[in-house]
Scaffold this motif. Sequence first.
Motif, PDB file in Angstrom:
ATOM      1  N   ASP A   1      -2.172  -2.828  -4.286  1.00  0.00           N
ATOM      2  CA  ASP A   1      -2.498  -2.324  -5.678  1.00  0.00           C
ATOM      3  C   ASP A   1      -3.425  -3.389  -6.068  1.00  0.00           C
ATOM      4  O   ASP A   1      -4.105  -2.818  -7.521  1.00  0.00           O
ATOM      5  CB  ASP A   1      -1.032  -2.888  -5.975  1.00  0.00           C
ATOM      6  CG  ASP A   1       0.227  -2.502  -5.467  1.00  0.00           C
ATOM      7  OD1 ASP A   1      -0.286  -0.853  -5.734  1.00  0.00           O
ATOM      8  OD2 ASP A   1       1.552  -2.105  -6.068  1.00  0.00           O
ATOM      9  N   LEU A   2      -3.843  -4.479  -6.559  1.00  0.00           N
ATOM     10  CA  LEU A   2      -4.997  -5.608  -6.901  1.00  0.00           C
ATOM     11  C   LEU A   2      -6.095  -4.555  -6.509  1.00  0.00           C
ATOM     12  O   LEU A   2      -7.216  -5.076  -7.377  1.00  0.00           O
ATOM     13  CB  LEU A   2      -4.653  -6.710  -6.010  1.00  0.00           C
ATOM     14  CG  LEU A   2      -3.625  -7.787  -6.500  1.00  0.00           C
ATOM     15  CD1 LEU A   2      -3.307  -8.877  -5.678  1.00  0.00           C
ATOM     16  CD2 LEU A   2      -4.100  -8.000  -8.273  1.00  0.00           C
TER      17      LEU A   2
ATOM     18  N   ALA B   1      -5.188 -13.763  -9.349  1.00  0.00           N
ATOM     19  CA  ALA B   1      -5.802 -12.464 -10.071  1.00  0.00           C
ATOM     20  C   ALA B   1      -4.834 -12.799 -12.070  1.00  0.00           C
ATOM     21  O   ALA B   1      -5.266 -12.082 -12.488  1.00  0.00           O
ATOM     22  CB  ALA B   1      -4.518 -10.978  -9.612  1.00  0.00           C
ATOM     23  N   SER B   2      -3.806 -13.455 -11.886  1.00  0.00           N
ATOM     24  CA  SER B   2      -3.679 -14.465 -13.401  1.00  0.00           C
ATOM     25  C   SER B   2      -4.480 -14.905 -14.001  1.00  0.00           C
ATOM     26  O   SER B   2      -4.494 -14.800 -14.903  1.00  0.00           O
ATOM     27  CB  SER B   2      -1.983 -15.194 -12.466  1.00  0.00           C
ATOM     28  OG  SER B   2      -1.581 -16.140 -14.046  1.00  0.00           O
TER      29      SER B   2
ATOM     30  N   SER C   1       4.104  -4.891   2.457  1.00  0.00           N
ATOM     31  CA  SER C   1       3.511  -4.827   1.089  1.00  0.00           C
ATOM     32  C   SER C   1       2.563  -4.606   0.522  1.00  0.00           C
ATOM     33  O   SER C   1       2.268  -4.245   1.480  1.00  0.00           O
ATOM     34  CB  SER C   1       3.458  -6.985   1.523  1.00  0.00           C
ATOM     35  OG  SER C   1       2.955  -7.219   0.416  1.00  0.00           O
TER      36      SER C   1
ATOM     37  N   VAL D   1      -1.253 -14.306  -0.241  1.00  0.00           N
ATOM     38  CA  VAL D   1      -1.028 -12.560  -0.898  1.00  0.00           C
ATOM     39  C   VAL D   1      -1.201 -13.574  -1.916  1.00  0.00           C
ATOM     40  O   VAL D   1      -1.213 -13.120  -2.955  1.00  0.00           O
ATOM     41  CB  VAL D   1      -0.006 -11.557  -0.046  1.00  0.00           C
ATOM     42  CG1 VAL D   1       0.236 -10.954  -2.155  1.00  0.00           C
ATOM     43  CG2 VAL D   1      -0.795 -11.299   0.387  1.00  0.00           C
ATOM     44  N   GLU D   2       0.299 -14.314  -2.071  1.00  0.00           N
ATOM     45  CA  GLU D   2       0.605 -15.506  -3.144  1.00  0.00           C
ATOM     46  C   GLU D   2      -0.626 -16.024  -3.565  1.00  0.00           C
ATOM     47  O   GLU D   2      -0.789 -16.272  -4.901  1.00  0.00           O
ATOM     48  CB  GLU D   2       1.684 -16.448  -2.760  1.00  0.00           C
ATOM     49  CG  GLU D   2       2.829 -15.807  -2.830  1.00  0.00           C
ATOM     50  CD  GLU D   2       3.804 -16.774  -1.638  1.00  0.00           C
ATOM     51  OE1 GLU D   2       3.258 -18.026  -1.481  1.00  0.00           O
ATOM     52  OE2 GLU D   2       4.516 -16.071  -1.485  1.00  0.00           O
TER      53      GLU D   2
ATOM     54  N   ILE E   1      -1.948 -13.617  -5.748  1.00  0.00           N
ATOM     55  CA  ILE E   1      -1.356 -13.080  -7.131  1.00  0.00           C
ATOM     56  C   ILE E   1      -1.884 -14.208  -7.793  1.00  0.00           C
ATOM     57  O   ILE E   1      -2.153 -14.403  -9.458  1.00  0.00           O
ATOM     58  CB  ILE E   1      -0.103 -12.685  -6.621  1.00  0.00           C
ATOM     59  CG1 ILE E   1       0.554 -11.642  -6.232  1.00  0.00           C
ATOM     60  CG2 ILE E   1       0.898 -13.455  -8.076  1.00  0.00           C
ATOM     61  CD1 ILE E   1       1.680 -11.606  -5.589  1.00  0.00           C
TER      62      ILE E   1
ATOM     63  N   GLU F   1       1.246  -4.890  -2.289  1.00  0.00           N
ATOM     64  CA  GLU F   1       0.236  -5.829  -3.344  1.00  0.00           C
ATOM     65  C   GLU F   1      -0.958  -6.411  -3.620  1.00  0.00           C
ATOM     66  O   GLU F   1      -2.008  -6.210  -4.469  1.00  0.00           O
ATOM     67  CB  GLU F   1       0.518  -7.500  -3.284  1.00  0.00           C
ATOM     68  CG  GLU F   1       1.882  -7.877  -3.671  1.00  0.00           C
ATOM     69  CD  GLU F   1       2.840  -8.079  -2.674  1.00  0.00           C
ATOM     70  OE1 GLU F   1       3.169  -7.138  -1.631  1.00  0.00           O
ATOM     71  OE2 GLU F   1       4.388  -8.667  -3.525  1.00  0.00           O
TER      72      GLU F   1
ATOM     73  N   LEU G   1       1.458  -6.457 -11.261  1.00  0.00           N
ATOM     74  CA  LEU G   1       0.296  -7.949 -11.786  1.00  0.00           C
ATOM     75  C   LEU G   1      -0.872  -7.339 -12.325  1.00  0.00           C
ATOM     76  O   LEU G   1      -1.360  -6.498 -12.282  1.00  0.00           O
ATOM     77  CB  LEU G   1      -0.323  -8.684 -10.648  1.00  0.00           C
ATOM     78  CG  LEU G   1       0.744  -9.676  -9.809  1.00  0.00           C
ATOM     79  CD1 LEU G   1       0.514 -10.065  -8.567  1.00  0.00           C
ATOM     80  CD2 LEU G   1       1.560 -10.588 -10.917  1.00  0.00           C
TER      81      LEU G   1
END
Length: 748
Positions: free
Chosen positions: A306-307, A117-118, A301, A110-111, A114, A303, A173
């Motif tokens: 959402d992504l 995604a950035s 979680s 997941v990290e 993320i 995340e 994010l």
Amino acid sequence: MRFGKEFKKQMVPEWTEAYMDYNALQSILRKILKSRQLKTLTELELQQPTKGDIEDQVIHVSTSNQEAAGCIYKTEFLKKEEEGGDLEASFFQKLDEELNKVNAFYKDKVEEMIGEASLLNKQMNALIALRIKLQKKPNSDCVDETAISAAGTHNVDSSGDDDSDLELSSVPLEINDEAHTLNHIATQENDDDDEKDPMKILDRVKIKNTLESPVSTIKGVFKDSKEEELSFNKVEMKKVEERLRAAFIEFYQKLRLLKHYSYMNLEAFSRIMKKYEEITSRRRVSKSYMKIVDDSYLGSSDEVSDLLKRVEFTFLKHFSNSDRRKCIKELRPKQKRETHNITFFSGFFCGCSIALLVAVILKVKAQKLMDKKEGISYVVNIIPLYSLFAYIVLHMLTYATNVYFWKRYKVNYPFIFGFKQGTELEHREVFLLSNGLAVLSLASFLVNLHLDSGPNAPKYKTLTQLLLPLGLVAVILAILFCPFDIIYRSSRFFFNRCLFRCICAPLYKVRLPDFFLADHLTSQFQAIRSLELYICYYGLGEYSRRQSKCHNHGVYNVLYFILPVIPFWLRFLQCFRRLCEDKDKVNAFNGLKYISTIIAMVMRTMYELRNGRTTWLVLALICSAIAAMANTYWDIVVDWGLMRRKSKNPFLRDKLVLPHKSVYFGAMALNVILRVAWMQMVLEFSLQKHHKMAASTLIACLEIIRRGIWSFFRLENEHLNNVGKFRAFKSVPLPFNYYDSDDDDKDD
């Protein structure tokens, strides 16, 4: 289907070791059940858990936070004194190990998502600014309102007319829509007023030169930097959009696999606790532990979800023109559906090809061609033309066999080759194509035999000498390059692209499918010699005489040297390209291996054309022996990753896909034998023509079979390397190099 089998089937192959070990927990439960079955009925009744608070004291779960792994769970079983209590304690210990393992893996992934995604967010900001820049009014310093609208700006109002039903504020994010992205750019903290201009982002980005085409490669050779300044044209923007579109699609697939990983593991914990509950009747224990699982990072979680929503929203607005059906079609390609028609026609064509082969053999026997001088001459001149199709059919059959075993042993060949999801050919489809080609070639050969040997042979001379074999080649080429959506167009285009990239080596970046295909082409040297005969017969006019006059042509002799060497030379150029990019000396040694093979083939050709002189024979044998030893070592040690002395499996490797170790030793021995058989071609040149033709055909078939065996273990080794790194996604290059205003570091 039992859940254990379904769970194993649904696993991402590269992440198998990261899933909950369902089978190990099941085996502990079987031991618990067996120990309870040994008790008498009275003892079982006495040991039944009573309803009440006492049940809450069976287990005690403690947690500890660690920065790297997150929350660590440890369960203490409080009734070890009971009979079978040690087994239940070991069950919960194993359960904790699996929960902690799954949680840590999921958190790491997941990290990673993320962080990616950035990066995509920054890339999207640059794309939006580029779109607006291209649509600004001439000689105007301000951004036109219509330009922003045309670039895809979308404002979400309070009326809720957005068909995606998403709440932007709920997403931690941001992979922003264009209006939000522009606002994000404009409000970046910066002391300079001119940095508030959204267009200033274009001053901090450059186009990545990925060297993925001949033109970009040539430019990269003459430029020190692998970056290019923005030229602000529509062609450049189109290329950027295509690369970002591919990056978003791949990112979405990663998120879907990760979400599926979470779902399957949660289901596995639920199922195993239900089994524990059925065996021990400790219902509250099961419920309380599942609450721990649901509250863990794996279960709580959001995340990834959402992504997923953000990617769908972004792709819908910026790459699909707000067409939701098109968006979903691109992001979620449909899985292939297996049909019975494939199986039926595969069997039908297989039966037809066997019947035609028998008919050809009976026809040759009936006409006693091998007992007549003119018959032997006919066979020697016509069979090499049709043997081209035999080599191709055999190669396709070995590939179909490999696909079957790759799929059976969960070798993720679609990911390794980079096939677009849902377009990869299954073994039945490859088998169908190979048998269809076999039917066409055998039918053509049978017609050729019939028309060329009957009383009306002169009448059909033009048909048998010109149209039949050459016409069949034309039909196959027409199908291969047909632009219409028939006969697996996606796979044909994939093959054509790989073939073109091989031919253009070293101007293209070398991918696994490219060098894999080039290696297979090196095993088709006899098929290439057959192509030379087509050039001789139909290019130089020898088809009208049906005699072996080809070596009388200087052009043919030149091609006789050059054409069989081309695949090895292309493979050497690929190694050279990889050496320049990766700076790995292994590629240099691999290139030398192909040079040694080229030298061996040149010496053997010289021996053949020099009518078997002893000097050339000795040189050919020495060079062939060196090439065979080098290639055999590379096959077994480097490509297959075997012969590891310190491995858990002596002389193999630590991880094996096949359950029987003897298969690996058999494959190594067979590889050595078939390499030695390849050397026997040096000694064939003293044979009679028809015996030489038969021996050459047999050895060529053995080489194709050897390459098929090599293919399975080569891809197995590649798969295990991906498994060791949990690498289940392909890397998609992003279009921009992004420079922050504070420093000049690049965000790739």
